[in-house]
Design a protein around this motif. Structure first.
Motif, PDB file in Angstrom:
ATOM      1  N   TRP A   1     -43.561  74.494 -67.305  1.00  0.00           N
ATOM      2  CA  TRP A   1     -42.615  73.383 -67.370  1.00  0.00           C
ATOM      3  C   TRP A   1     -41.646  73.497 -68.531  1.00  0.00           C
ATOM      4  O   TRP A   1     -40.474  73.140 -68.410  1.00  0.00           O
ATOM      5  N   LEU A   2     -42.095  73.995 -69.672  1.00  0.00           N
ATOM      6  CA  LEU A   2     -41.195  74.092 -70.821  1.00  0.00           C
ATOM      7  C   LEU A   2     -40.115  75.150 -70.578  1.00  0.00           C
ATOM      8  O   LEU A   2     -38.932  74.933 -70.877  1.00  0.00           O
ATOM      9  N   GLU A   3     -40.497  76.289 -70.025  1.00  0.00           N
ATOM     10  CA  GLU A   3     -39.504  77.318 -69.710  1.00  0.00           C
ATOM     11  C   GLU A   3     -38.549  76.828 -68.616  1.00  0.00           C
ATOM     12  O   GLU A   3     -37.336  77.095 -68.672  1.00  0.00           O
ATOM     13  N   TYR A   4     -39.078  76.098 -67.651  1.00  0.00           N
ATOM     14  CA  TYR A   4     -38.228  75.532 -66.595  1.00  0.00           C
ATOM     15  C   TYR A   4     -37.199  74.569 -67.199  1.00  0.00           C
ATOM     16  O   TYR A   4     -36.006  74.634 -66.876  1.00  0.00           O
ATOM     17  N   LEU A   5     -37.654  73.689 -68.091  1.00  0.00           N
ATOM     18  CA  LEU A   5     -36.731  72.748 -68.739  1.00  0.00           C
ATOM     19  C   LEU A   5     -35.675  73.494 -69.543  1.00  0.00           C
ATOM     20  O   LEU A   5     -34.489  73.130 -69.526  1.00  0.00           O
ATOM     21  N   HIS A   6     -36.084  74.543 -70.231  1.00  0.00           N
ATOM     22  CA  HIS A   6     -35.157  75.345 -71.021  1.00  0.00           C
ATOM     23  C   HIS A   6     -34.056  75.936 -70.142  1.00  0.00           C
ATOM     24  O   HIS A   6     -32.866  75.881 -70.481  1.00  0.00           O
ATOM     25  N   ARG A   7     -34.443  76.465 -69.001  1.00  0.00           N
ATOM     26  CA  ARG A   7     -33.458  77.087 -68.112  1.00  0.00           C
ATOM     27  C   ARG A   7     -32.549  76.044 -67.455  1.00  0.00           C
ATOM     28  O   ARG A   7     -31.335  76.249 -67.353  1.00  0.00           O
ATOM     29  N   VAL A   8     -33.127  74.943 -67.011  1.00  0.00           N
ATOM     30  CA  VAL A   8     -32.308  73.903 -66.375  1.00  0.00           C
ATOM     31  C   VAL A   8     -31.334  73.296 -67.381  1.00  0.00           C
ATOM     32  O   VAL A   8     -30.181  72.994 -67.041  1.00  0.00           O
ATOM     33  N   TRP A   9     -31.773  73.138 -68.624  1.00  0.00           N
ATOM     34  CA  TRP A   9     -30.876  72.599 -69.647  1.00  0.00           C
ATOM     35  C   TRP A   9     -29.684  73.540 -69.855  1.00  0.00           C
ATOM     36  O   TRP A   9     -28.551  73.086 -70.041  1.00  0.00           O
ATOM     37  N   GLY A  10     -29.926  74.838 -69.805  1.00  0.00           N
ATOM     38  CA  GLY A  10     -28.823  75.787 -69.915  1.00  0.00           C
ATOM     39  C   GLY A  10     -27.838  75.638 -68.773  1.00  0.00           C
ATOM     40  O   GLY A  10     -26.610  75.704 -68.980  1.00  0.00           O
ATOM     41  N   LYS A  11     -28.332  75.430 -67.569  1.00  0.00           N
ATOM     42  CA  LYS A  11     -27.442  75.201 -66.429  1.00  0.00           C
ATOM     43  C   LYS A  11     -26.640  73.911 -66.620  1.00  0.00           C
ATOM     44  O   LYS A  11     -25.435  73.855 -66.300  1.00  0.00           O
ATOM     45  N   LEU A  12     -27.288  72.878 -67.140  1.00  0.00           N
ATOM     46  CA  LEU A  12     -26.597  71.605 -67.360  1.00  0.00           C
ATOM     47  C   LEU A  12     -25.471  71.756 -68.383  1.00  0.00           C
ATOM     48  O   LEU A  12     -24.420  71.113 -68.257  1.00  0.00           O
ATOM     49  N   ILE A  13     -25.687  72.591 -69.382  1.00  0.00           N
ATOM     50  CA  ILE A  13     -24.617  72.843 -70.352  1.00  0.00           C
ATOM     51  C   ILE A  13     -23.414  73.455 -69.643  1.00  0.00           C
ATOM     52  O   ILE A  13     -22.261  73.049 -69.874  1.00  0.00           O
ATOM     53  N   GLY A  14     -23.663  74.421 -68.774  1.00  0.00           N
ATOM     54  CA  GLY A  14     -22.564  75.035 -68.028  1.00  0.00           C
ATOM     55  C   GLY A  14     -21.828  74.030 -67.165  1.00  0.00           C
ATOM     56  O   GLY A  14     -20.588  74.025 -67.119  1.00  0.00           O
ATOM     57  N   VAL A  15     -22.560  73.163 -66.478  1.00  0.00           N
ATOM     58  CA  VAL A  15     -21.934  72.143 -65.630  1.00  0.00           C
ATOM     59  C   VAL A  15     -21.130  71.160 -66.473  1.00  0.00           C
ATOM     60  O   VAL A  15     -19.999  70.789 -66.120  1.00  0.00           O
ATOM     61  N   ALA A  16     -21.710  70.723 -67.607  1.00  0.00           N
ATOM     62  CA  ALA A  16     -21.013  69.765 -68.475  1.00  0.00           C
ATOM     63  C   ALA A  16     -19.742  70.376 -69.051  1.00  0.00           C
ATOM     64  O   ALA A  16     -18.715  69.693 -69.181  1.00  0.00           O
ATOM     65  N   PHE A  17     -19.784  71.662 -69.382  1.00  0.00           N
ATOM     66  CA  PHE A  17     -18.601  72.301 -69.947  1.00  0.00           C
ATOM     67  C   PHE A  17     -17.520  72.463 -68.882  1.00  0.00           C
ATOM     68  O   PHE A  17     -16.371  72.048 -69.085  1.00  0.00           O
ATOM     69  N   LEU A  18     -17.871  73.062 -67.746  1.00  0.00           N
ATOM     70  CA  LEU A  18     -16.880  73.310 -66.711  1.00  0.00           C
ATOM     71  C   LEU A  18     -16.345  72.004 -66.131  1.00  0.00           C
ATOM     72  O   LEU A  18     -15.124  71.848 -65.941  1.00  0.00           O
ATOM     73  N   GLY A  19     -17.237  71.050 -65.877  1.00  0.00           N
ATOM     74  CA  GLY A  19     -16.797  69.768 -65.338  1.00  0.00           C
ATOM     75  C   GLY A  19     -15.903  69.019 -66.303  1.00  0.00           C
ATOM     76  O   GLY A  19     -14.872  68.450 -65.904  1.00  0.00           O
ATOM     77  N   GLY A  20     -16.261  69.030 -67.577  1.00  0.00           N
ATOM     78  CA  GLY A  20     -15.440  68.366 -68.581  1.00  0.00           C
ATOM     79  C   GLY A  20     -14.085  69.026 -68.739  1.00  0.00           C
ATOM     80  O   GLY A  20     -13.050  68.344 -68.867  1.00  0.00           O
ATOM     81  N   PHE A  21     -14.077  70.352 -68.716  1.00  0.00           N
ATOM     82  CA  PHE A  21     -12.813  71.085 -68.857  1.00  0.00           C
ATOM     83  C   PHE A  21     -11.870  70.764 -67.702  1.00  0.00           C
ATOM     84  O   PHE A  21     -10.687  70.461 -67.908  1.00  0.00           O
ATOM     85  N   ILE A  22     -12.371  70.819 -66.478  1.00  0.00           N
ATOM     86  CA  ILE A  22     -11.526  70.546 -65.310  1.00  0.00           C
ATOM     87  C   ILE A  22     -10.995  69.118 -65.363  1.00  0.00           C
ATOM     88  O   ILE A  22      -9.807  68.870 -65.102  1.00  0.00           O
ATOM     89  N   THR A  23     -11.850  68.182 -65.722  1.00  0.00           N
ATOM     90  CA  THR A  23     -11.430  66.776 -65.795  1.00  0.00           C
ATOM     91  C   THR A  23     -10.344  66.569 -66.844  1.00  0.00           C
ATOM     92  O   THR A  23      -9.319  65.917 -66.582  1.00  0.00           O
ATOM     93  N   LEU A  24     -10.523  67.141 -68.020  1.00  0.00           N
ATOM     94  CA  LEU A  24      -9.554  66.948 -69.104  1.00  0.00           C
ATOM     95  C   LEU A  24      -8.236  67.657 -68.802  1.00  0.00           C
ATOM     96  O   LEU A  24      -7.162  67.157 -69.167  1.00  0.00           O
ATOM     97  N   VAL A  25      -8.299  68.807 -68.135  1.00  0.00           N
ATOM     98  CA  VAL A  25      -7.062  69.483 -67.735  1.00  0.00           C
ATOM     99  C   VAL A  25      -6.297  68.631 -66.731  1.00  0.00           C
ATOM    100  O   VAL A  25      -5.068  68.459 -66.825  1.00  0.00           O
ATOM    101  N   MET A  26      -7.002  68.067 -65.769  1.00  0.00           N
ATOM    102  CA  MET A  26      -6.350  67.224 -64.763  1.00  0.00           C
ATOM    103  C   MET A  26      -5.728  65.973 -65.389  1.00  0.00           C
ATOM    104  O   MET A  26      -4.710  65.468 -64.907  1.00  0.00           O
ATOM    105  N   LEU A  27      -6.336  65.509 -66.470  1.00  0.00           N
ATOM    106  CA  LEU A  27      -5.797  64.335 -67.164  1.00  0.00           C
ATOM    107  C   LEU A  27      -4.703  64.708 -68.160  1.00  0.00           C
ATOM    108  O   LEU A  27      -4.133  63.826 -68.810  1.00  0.00           O
TER     109      LEU A  27
END
Length: 360
Positions: free
Chosen positions: A102-128
């Motif tokens: 579970w700890l390794e799973y959380l570590h990997r999923v958190w890394g994916k969430l960072i990627g989503v938060a970065f890309l999603g935030g970038f696209i949103t701010l560019v559109m704005l």
């Protein structure tokens, strides 16, 4: 230079911060906080021996854990094929495997969430329309480094599957950790450059040089600490300040060729980490005196904060050592290393010379 850690020039005049920069800066601070949490999770994963529990790399999928007993058993059977299981966890049952999974799973999923938060935030701010053109290359670099870091994480984990290995390669671990430090520093430095007001006067040269010296020593000490973690050198010589009753331990520089002692010898790696940490502490004490002489300026306060964080990290390192690196203290020590880096980046930002307006 793409890897230049110097903060981006401000877009506003002295004493102002543009609203667009405020939005981007806050977003980047949030991503930096996520990276800090990621480093803490990585430390806990390493100290609990959980990092090799998932033997598949699925960077775009893998969001969900096993959803059936059959899938759990399949992953457990994979884990039982690697040397760590036979040498460290022989006899572990499925319930025990789930605990380290579970700890390794959380570590990997958190890394994916960072990627989503970065890309999603970038696209949103560019559109704005809130992202300056001059900032796009820096943000693109950060996204690329994040993707590279995901690959480096798997590159590190895969080294633990080699025959006769029960842990990951210390060299790959340090590369992975160093990349995390670089990404965090770039995120925070860019965010602070957007959120801070433009300075009106050149900072004291002596103070800036002191911050650079302490920061450079701190970063080298952190990377040396990665080798301490990688070869588990912290579980030996658990006394301070002497090592087995000696200032310089027996067997120091005993390996041939001698350069291997910097990375693979337990007494040498631990002694070098202690020495570098002590030099960093001494430099930070000198920096604190220098900052005090310059009065209550923003730069002086930032330099004092850096010195204080170095002292805190030193105490935590000693405590972790003499208590034989319990998971809690060891994780805290790795996490505070990132806070030392944050204090360094902040001090550089506060001691930055005035710059011209950055074009939009």
């Amino acid at each position: 230079m793409p890897f230049d850690l110097t903060p981006m020039p401000r877009s506003g005049t002295a004493g102002t911060v543009h609203r667009e920069d405020l939005a981007v800066g806050i977003w980047l601070l949030g991503i930096a906080l996520m990276v800090l949490i990621m480093v803490a999770l990585g430390g806990a994963t390493r100290l609990t021996g959980s990092g090799l529990s998932i033997m598949e790399w699925r960077p775009l999928t893998g969001w969900f854990p096993p959803l059936s007993e059959t899938e759990w058993q399949r992953l457990f059977d994979l884990y039982r094929t690697i040397p760590q299981y036979a040498a460290v966890n022989a006899g572990m049952d499925l319930a025990g495997f789930k605990e380290i999974f579970w700890l390794e799973y959380l570590h990997r999923v958190w890394g994916k969430l960072i990627g989503v938060a970065f890309l999603g935030g970038f696209i949103t701010l560019v559109m704005l329309g809130k992202v300056r053109r001059a900032l796009v290359p820096r943000l693109a670099l950060l996204f690329a480094l994040g993707g590279l870091q995901g690959f480096l994480g798997w590159f590190m984990v895969a080294s633990g599957f080699f025959p006769h290995r029960t842990a990951v390669s210390p060299y790959r671990l340090v590369i992975h950790l160093g990349m995390a430090f670089l990404i965090f520093a770039l995120l925070l430095g860019t965010a602070l450059s957007l959120l801070s007001r433009e300075p009106t006067a050149a900072p004291p040269r002596e103070l800036r040089r002191g911050v650079l010296a302490v920061g450079a020593l701190a970063v080298v000490t952190m990377l040396a600490g990665g080798f301490v973690a990688g070869i588990r050198a912290g579980f030996d010589y658990n006394t301070f300040p002497l090592m087995d009753g000696r200032l310089v331990p027996a067997g120091y520089l005993a390996l041939e060729p001698w350069v291997l002692n910097l990375f693979e010898s337990i007494p040498s790696v631990q002694f070098n980490h202690r020495l570098l940490a002590t030099l960093t502490l001494a430099a930070s004490a000198w920096l604190a005196v220098t900052a005090w002489r310059h009065g209550h300026t923003a730069g002086g306060r930032a330099a004092l904060l850096l010195a204080g964080m170095v002292a805190t990290q030193y105490v935590l390192g000693v405590a972790a050592l003499v208590h034989v690196v319990p998971v809690g203290l060891g994780t805290l020590h790795q996490t505070v290393a990132v806070l030392v880096l944050a204090a360094f980046v902040n001090a550089l930002d506060r001691l930055r010379a005035p710059a011209s307006r950055l074009p939009r």
